[in-house]
Design an enzyme around this catalytic site. Structure first.
Site, PDB file in Angstrom:
ATOM      1  N   LYS A   1       0.838  -1.207   0.000  1.00  0.00           N
ATOM      2  CA  LYS A   1       0.000   0.000   0.000  1.00  0.00           C
ATOM      3  C   LYS A   1       0.877   1.263   0.000  1.00  0.00           C
ATOM      4  O   LYS A   1       0.623   2.212  -0.747  1.00  0.00           O
ATOM      5  CB  LYS A   1      -0.924  -0.001   1.223  1.00  0.00           C
ATOM      6  CG  LYS A   1      -2.022  -1.062   1.165  1.00  0.00           C
ATOM      7  CD  LYS A   1      -2.726  -1.204   2.509  1.00  0.00           C
ATOM      8  CE  LYS A   1      -3.698  -2.386   2.502  1.00  0.00           C
ATOM      9  NZ  LYS A   1      -4.264  -2.657   3.841  1.00  0.00           N
TER      10      LYS A   1
ATOM     11  N   GLN B   1      -3.966  -1.224  10.051  1.00  0.00           N
ATOM     12  CA  GLN B   1      -3.871  -2.552   9.445  1.00  0.00           C
ATOM     13  C   GLN B   1      -4.412  -3.605  10.418  1.00  0.00           C
ATOM     14  O   GLN B   1      -3.981  -3.684  11.567  1.00  0.00           O
ATOM     15  CB  GLN B   1      -2.404  -2.855   9.072  1.00  0.00           C
ATOM     16  CG  GLN B   1      -2.224  -4.161   8.339  1.00  0.00           C
ATOM     17  CD  GLN B   1      -2.930  -4.197   6.971  1.00  0.00           C
ATOM     18  OE1 GLN B   1      -2.926  -3.212   6.230  1.00  0.00           O
ATOM     19  NE2 GLN B   1      -3.561  -5.310   6.638  1.00  0.00           N
TER      20      GLN B   1
ATOM     21  N   ASP C   1     -10.638   3.334   5.394  1.00  0.00           N
ATOM     22  CA  ASP C   1     -11.208   1.996   5.145  1.00  0.00           C
ATOM     23  C   ASP C   1     -12.725   1.973   5.284  1.00  0.00           C
ATOM     24  O   ASP C   1     -13.344   0.936   5.018  1.00  0.00           O
ATOM     25  CB  ASP C   1     -10.590   0.979   6.111  1.00  0.00           C
ATOM     26  CG  ASP C   1      -9.289   0.401   5.570  1.00  0.00           C
ATOM     27  OD1 ASP C   1      -9.234   0.129   4.357  1.00  0.00           O
ATOM     28  OD2 ASP C   1      -8.336   0.228   6.352  1.00  0.00           O
TER      29      ASP C   1
END
Ligand code: NAD
Length: 292
Positions: free
Chosen positions: A52, A96, A119
């Site tokens: 990412k 994460q 997210d």
């Protein structure tokens, strides 16, 4: 019949090229910045975060990685996220997952400002998704699936869909997104009875269970669209999805490969979400995927 491959690698590249192009024309002092928080040394998480960060840099986003040891306290993590929330140079925050067991993930996800929640996992943003109000960011994997269907001009409205797996990050949000796009969706899980029968009635199948070989050709309606979210490492080291690709591709109309299907789309959506959050923080209005 052999299914047409839904090429997530190629489609995501086009999307990322467009984001890079947009970023190159931005007249700003500080470029949109993505901050990633990584706790511990989970090898899969290390790989995902590194990928990412690399793509963010490649397309011209600013990015920074905030690493914490496995032993970090919840309090320390919350305090750090609050710092990032208040840092005007950080536009998007990614935590994460999975977090170590000692950390209460829900509390951490709730700590991230909904305006920086790249997210789309904050309860407020998932709540907006439920209500059909465009949130600042939509969960990346389901949003990537919708983008992929759109890229191949696959109709969603009026279609029957079966989603296999009810996680908060994939199964539930893709169920809502397909519903907002006027599909009729059945959400299946590990206790669903007659799974094959439900899947067989679906025009669009989304497999997100983490079970290799779960979706077999016999359960696929001829011509159906099959989206394989699963990522499973076999004992041989081979990476496979939840769909028995070789047999299903002979029956489906469209199919995503693993790797090279949903995975790259997820990363592209993360980058698009970063830019979207940046624009939203600058007061630009949101429009997006929910009701296209
Ligand atoms: P999860 O692992 O949290 O939960 C699995 C879900 O599948 C549960 O709801 C469970 O009820 C259901 N399930 C398990 N076995 C089943 C069975 N035999 N029949 C029907 N349902 C069953 O889900 P997740 O985090 O969404 O992950 C699912 C898979 O997708 C994993 O392989 C994961 O690695 C992968 N994934 C891929 C991406 C990507 O970008 N490609 C993103 C997220 C997750």
């Amino acid at each position: 019949m052999t299914a047409q491959i839904l090429d997530g690698k190629e489609t995501s590249k086009k999307l990322l090229d467009a984001v890079a192009e947009e970023l190159s024309t931005l007249q700003v002092v500080n470029r949109p910045k993505l901050a990633a928080v990584l706790v511990g040394e989970n090898p899969a998480s290390e790989i995902y975060v590194a990928r990412k960060m690399k793509i963010a840099e490649q397309i011209g986003l600013d990015s920074e990685l905030h690493r914490f040891p496995e032993t970090v306290s919840q309090h320390e993590l919350v305090e750090h996220l609050e710092l990032l929330n208040n840092d005007t140079l950080v536009n998007a925050i990614l935590v994460q997952l999975p977090l170590p067991k000692a950390i209460h993930s829900e509390t951490i996800l709730e700590t991230v400002s909904p305006q920086k929640d790249v997210d789309g996992f904050h309860p407020m943003n998932l709540g907006k998704l439920l209500l059909g109000i465009e949130p600042p960011a939509l969960p990346c994997t389901p949003a990537g699936i919708i983008q992929l269907l759109d890229a191949y001009k696959i109709p969603i409205e009026g279609k029957r869909a079966a989603v296999v797996g009810r996680s908060n990050i994939v199964g539930k949000p893709i169920t809502l997104m397909l519903t907002h796009r006027n599909a009729t969706v059945t959400l299946c899980h590990s206790l669903t009875q007659n799974l094959d029968e439900i899947v067989l009635s679906a025009d669009i199948v989304v497999a997100a269970a983490g079970q290799p070989g779960l979706i077999r050709a016999e359960a696929i309606k001829p011509g159906a669209v099959v989206i394989d979210v699963g990522i499973n490492r076999l004992p041989t080291g081979k990476l496979v999805g939840d769909v028995d690709f070789e047999s299903v591709k002979e029956r489906a109309g469209y199919i995503t490969p693993v790797p090279g299907g949903v995975g790259p789309m997820t990363i592209a959506m993360l980058m698009m979400n970063t830019v979207r959050l940046f624009k939203n923080q600058q007061g630009q209005s949101l429009h997006g995927l929910l009701f296209v």
